[in-house]
Design a protein around this motif. Structure first.
Motif, mmCIF file in Angstrom:
data_model
loop_
_atom_site.group_PDB
_atom_site.id
_atom_site.type_symbol
_atom_site.label_atom_id
_atom_site.label_comp_id
_atom_site.label_asym_id
_atom_site.label_seq_id
_atom_site.Cartn_x
_atom_site.Cartn_y
_atom_site.Cartn_z
ATOM 1 N N ASN A 72 0.828 -1.214 0.000
ATOM 2 C CA ASN A 72 0.000 0.000 0.000
ATOM 3 C C ASN A 72 0.858 1.257 0.000
ATOM 4 O O ASN A 72 0.522 2.243 -0.655
ATOM 5 C CB ASN A 72 -0.932 0.003 1.214
ATOM 6 C CG ASN A 72 -2.063 -0.988 1.031
ATOM 7 O OD1 ASN A 72 -2.461 -1.289 -0.090
ATOM 8 N ND2 ASN A 72 -2.562 -1.523 2.132
ATOM 9 N N LEU B 41 3.605 1.763 -1.379
ATOM 10 C CA LEU B 41 4.200 2.026 -2.696
ATOM 11 C C LEU B 41 3.324 2.961 -3.531
ATOM 12 O O LEU B 41 3.815 3.723 -4.352
ATOM 13 C CB LEU B 41 4.393 0.719 -3.469
ATOM 14 C CG LEU B 41 5.705 0.000 -3.237
ATOM 15 C CD1 LEU B 41 5.663 -1.337 -3.946
ATOM 16 C CD2 LEU B 41 6.873 0.823 -3.745
ATOM 17 N N HIS B 42 2.039 2.872 -3.325
ATOM 18 C CA HIS B 42 1.115 3.691 -4.113
ATOM 19 C C HIS B 42 0.789 5.011 -3.443
ATOM 20 O O HIS B 42 0.367 5.971 -4.110
ATOM 21 C CB HIS B 42 -0.182 2.908 -4.378
ATOM 22 C CG HIS B 42 -1.189 3.710 -5.112
ATOM 23 N ND1 HIS B 42 -2.235 4.359 -4.491
ATOM 24 C CD2 HIS B 42 -1.289 4.020 -6.430
ATOM 25 C CE1 HIS B 42 -2.940 5.012 -5.396
ATOM 26 N NE2 HIS B 42 -2.401 4.827 -6.581
ATOM 27 N N GLN C 105 0.699 9.078 -4.696
ATOM 28 C CA GLN C 105 1.238 9.352 -6.032
ATOM 29 C C GLN C 105 0.235 8.868 -7.070
ATOM 30 O O GLN C 105 0.237 7.690 -7.452
ATOM 31 C CB GLN C 105 2.622 8.713 -6.239
ATOM 32 C CG GLN C 105 3.263 9.242 -7.526
ATOM 33 C CD GLN C 105 4.736 8.943 -7.638
ATOM 34 O OE1 GLN C 105 5.404 8.696 -6.641
ATOM 35 N NE2 GLN C 105 5.256 8.960 -8.855
ATOM 36 N N VAL C 106 -0.602 9.758 -7.538
ATOM 37 C CA VAL C 106 -1.708 9.345 -8.398
ATOM 38 C C VAL C 106 -1.267 9.056 -9.834
ATOM 39 O O VAL C 106 -2.056 8.584 -10.642
ATOM 40 C CB VAL C 106 -2.860 10.382 -8.391
ATOM 41 C CG1 VAL C 106 -3.564 10.364 -7.056
ATOM 42 C CG2 VAL C 106 -2.330 11.771 -8.711
ATOM 43 N N ILE D 177 0.726 6.762 -10.513
ATOM 44 C CA ILE D 177 0.985 5.323 -10.548
ATOM 45 C C ILE D 177 -0.271 4.583 -10.994
ATOM 46 O O ILE D 177 -1.332 4.728 -10.393
ATOM 47 C CB ILE D 177 1.430 4.829 -9.151
ATOM 48 C CG1 ILE D 177 2.820 5.372 -8.815
ATOM 49 C CG2 ILE D 177 1.420 3.298 -9.092
ATOM 50 C CD1 ILE D 177 3.252 5.105 -7.383
ATOM 51 N N VAL E 191 0.921 -1.370 -9.515
ATOM 52 C CA VAL E 191 1.876 -1.786 -8.482
ATOM 53 C C VAL E 191 1.915 -3.313 -8.497
ATOM 54 O O VAL E 191 0.878 -3.962 -8.453
ATOM 55 C CB VAL E 191 1.465 -1.293 -7.079
ATOM 56 C CG1 VAL E 191 2.352 -1.916 -6.005
ATOM 57 C CG2 VAL E 191 1.538 0.226 -7.012
ATOM 58 N N ARG F 32 8.430 3.811 -8.593
ATOM 59 C CA ARG F 32 8.951 3.458 -7.268
ATOM 60 C C ARG F 32 9.440 2.012 -7.272
ATOM 61 O O ARG F 32 8.853 1.162 -7.944
ATOM 62 C CB ARG F 32 7.864 3.606 -6.188
ATOM 63 C CG ARG F 32 7.608 5.053 -5.798
ATOM 64 C CD ARG F 32 6.532 5.161 -4.736
ATOM 65 N NE ARG F 32 6.385 6.549 -4.318
ATOM 66 C CZ ARG F 32 5.318 7.049 -3.691
ATOM 67 N NH1 ARG F 32 4.301 6.245 -3.393
ATOM 68 N NH2 ARG F 32 5.267 8.309 -3.340
ATOM 69 N N ALA G 179 6.388 0.067 -8.753
ATOM 70 C CA ALA G 179 5.263 0.888 -9.208
ATOM 71 C C ALA G 179 5.623 1.562 -10.520
ATOM 72 O O ALA G 179 6.745 2.043 -10.701
ATOM 73 C CB ALA G 179 4.937 1.949 -8.161
ATOM 74 N N SER G 180 4.652 1.575 -11.444
ATOM 75 C CA SER G 180 4.875 2.242 -12.730
ATOM 76 C C SER G 180 3.532 2.734 -13.261
ATOM 77 O O SER G 180 2.483 2.503 -12.652
ATOM 78 C CB SER G 180 5.535 1.284 -13.730
ATOM 79 O OG SER G 180 4.691 0.186 -13.968
ATOM 80 N N ARG H 31 1.068 -1.711 -16.377
ATOM 81 C CA ARG H 31 1.331 -2.997 -15.734
ATOM 82 C C ARG H 31 2.553 -3.747 -16.264
ATOM 83 O O ARG H 31 3.250 -4.412 -15.512
ATOM 84 C CB ARG H 31 0.098 -3.902 -15.838
ATOM 85 C CG ARG H 31 -0.167 -4.450 -17.240
ATOM 86 C CD ARG H 31 -1.444 -5.263 -17.272
ATOM 87 N NE ARG H 31 -1.677 -5.871 -18.587
ATOM 88 C CZ ARG H 31 -2.109 -5.199 -19.656
ATOM 89 N NH1 ARG H 31 -2.326 -3.914 -19.578
ATOM 90 N NH2 ARG H 31 -2.296 -5.836 -20.803
#
Lengths: 82, 151
Positions: B17, B19-20, B23-24, B26, B29, B76, B98-99, B102
């Motif tokens: 959680n 990781l996200h 930061q919108v 993203i 994850v 991230r 995170a990117s 996918r």
């Protein structure tokens, strides 16, 4: 001087986690140090392991990687993290 | 990039959680959690000890995460690995990526784990009914790491 570190199965077999070695002018690469240690005989045979890995200054390297006085090197078995 | 090597237990859900968080940008994850099993190579395993090479471990994990960031557009990356004494069922490793999309997250997460298995200086010692034994490296781990070279 160089610093030599041993880990895991090797550390246990040697009863030693590391040592300082006086620099020898003939040393060119990590394998020169390994062969010097192997010549101690007995438990040091563990460094003849076909799966031996090594590092120079905390980076994985090959046995023929060049060596310099002051380096920290390490010998260890295949890594098994994760 | 976050690299953590620690004896303390962790909560994989909280890591995922985080990781996200906030930061919108993203969109994806992907998280991998490795657990200690109670069985390996035909023997019951009642405990595991993780030895590592302090200093090199953090550098190696950082270099692997850097490699992943060179290959994929990542927002991230977190690599968390436990050391010391562990019990069966406990999480041992967490890799979170995170990117925006996918595909990068899936691939980078698999890449990091494959590289960690073969390049990070950790060694497992298992406690079994026959005594403690060092876990042997697997050829399949080398193959898994190798496959990324062709890309």
């Amino acid at each position: 001087m160089i610093r030599v570190q041993y880990f895991a199965r090797y550390r246990e077999a040697l009863g030693l986690d590391g040592e300082q070695l006086a620099w020898e002018p003939g040393w060119r690469c990590l394998d020169d140090v390994r062969r010097r240690l192997l010549a101690r005989g007995g438990a040091w045979e563990v460094l003849a392991d076909a799966n031996l890995m090594c590092a120079r200054n905390q980076e994985l390297c090959a046995l023929d990687t060049a060596l310099a006085e002051g380096d920290e090197i390490a010998f260890f078995p295949t890594v098994t993290g994760g | 990039m976050t690299i953590r090597v620690q004896p303390a237990a962790f909560d994989p859900g909280a890591e995922l959680n985080a990781l996200h968080a906030a930061q919108v940008g993203i969109g994806a994850v992907v998280g991998f959690v490795g657990y200690v099993r109670d069985f390996n190579d035909g023997r019951d395993v009642s405990g595991l000890f993780l030895e590592h090479y302090p200093g090199m471990t953090e550098k190696a994990l950082g270099a692997i995460a850097d490699d992943a960031q060179q290959r994929w557009p990542l927002l991230r990356v977190e690599v968390l690995h436990r050391v010391g004494a562990l019990q069966p069922g406990e999480p041992i490793v967490f890799v979170g990526v995170a990117s925006a999309h996918r595909q990068a997250a899936f691939e980078a997460c698999a890449f990091i784990m494959d590289q960690l298995k073969t390049r990070a200086p950790f060694w497992k010692k298992e406690t079994t009914p026959d005594g403690a034994r060092w876990v042997e490296g697997r050829a399949s781990d080398l193959d898994a790491a190798q496959r990324w070279r062709e890309r």
